[in-house]
Design a protein around this motif. Structure first.
Motif, PDB file in Angstrom:
ATOM      1  N   GLU A   1       0.841  -1.204   0.000  1.00  0.00           N
ATOM      2  CA  GLU A   1       0.000   0.000   0.000  1.00  0.00           C
ATOM      3  C   GLU A   1       0.872   1.248   0.000  1.00  0.00           C
ATOM      4  OE1 GLU A   1      -3.017   0.149   3.054  1.00  0.00           O
ATOM      5  OE2 GLU A   1      -3.186  -2.023   3.015  1.00  0.00           O
TER       6      GLU A   1
ATOM      7  N   LEU B   1       0.886   4.243  -2.775  1.00  0.00           N
ATOM      8  CA  LEU B   1       0.608   5.630  -2.412  1.00  0.00           C
ATOM      9  C   LEU B   1       1.759   6.549  -2.793  1.00  0.00           C
ATOM     10  CD1 LEU B   1      -1.087   4.969   1.014  1.00  0.00           C
ATOM     11  CD2 LEU B   1      -2.180   5.946  -1.014  1.00  0.00           C
TER      12      LEU B   1
ATOM     13  N   ARG C   1       0.722   9.685   3.923  1.00  0.00           N
ATOM     14  CA  ARG C   1       0.077   8.407   4.249  1.00  0.00           C
ATOM     15  C   ARG C   1       1.044   7.248   4.013  1.00  0.00           C
ATOM     16  NH1 ARG C   1      -4.675   5.620   5.232  1.00  0.00           N
ATOM     17  NH2 ARG C   1      -5.003   3.824   3.905  1.00  0.00           N
ATOM     18  N   ALA C   2       1.843   7.330   2.960  1.00  0.00           N
ATOM     19  CA  ALA C   2       2.816   6.281   2.677  1.00  0.00           C
ATOM     20  C   ALA C   2       3.813   6.147   3.820  1.00  0.00           C
ATOM     21  CB  ALA C   2       3.544   6.581   1.368  1.00  0.00           C
TER      22      ALA C   2
ATOM     23  N   ASN D   1       0.995  10.425  -2.531  1.00  0.00           N
ATOM     24  CA  ASN D   1       0.492  10.659  -1.180  1.00  0.00           C
ATOM     25  C   ASN D   1       1.562  10.232  -0.178  1.00  0.00           C
ATOM     26  OD1 ASN D   1      -0.936  10.897   1.170  1.00  0.00           O
ATOM     27  ND2 ASN D   1      -2.789   9.934   0.382  1.00  0.00           N
TER      28      ASN D   1
END
Length: 55
Positions: free
Chosen positions: A20, A24, A32-33, A29
């Motif tokens: 994920e 990201l 968030r990563a 992003n």
């Protein structure tokens, strides 16, 4: 035997979070990563601790 299942679960969660995080990053992003990457690092640390306790 349950410690092996816990280790496998921790590895699976870590791999999912790292995947994920990579997606990201590609999407741009980064905040968030970074959070997901830190969660993956914590999961790896917990897996190492669980393994150490089991031995």
């Amino acid at each position: 035997m349950s410690h092996l299942m816990n280790e496998d679960l921790a590895r699976a969660q870590m791999a999912a979070r790292l995947g994920e995080a990579q997606q990201l990053r590609v999407a741009g992003n980064l905040a968030r990563a970074r959070r997901l990457s830190r969660k993956a690092e914590r999961a790896a640390q917990q897996a190492r601790l669980a393994l150490a306790r089991a031995l």
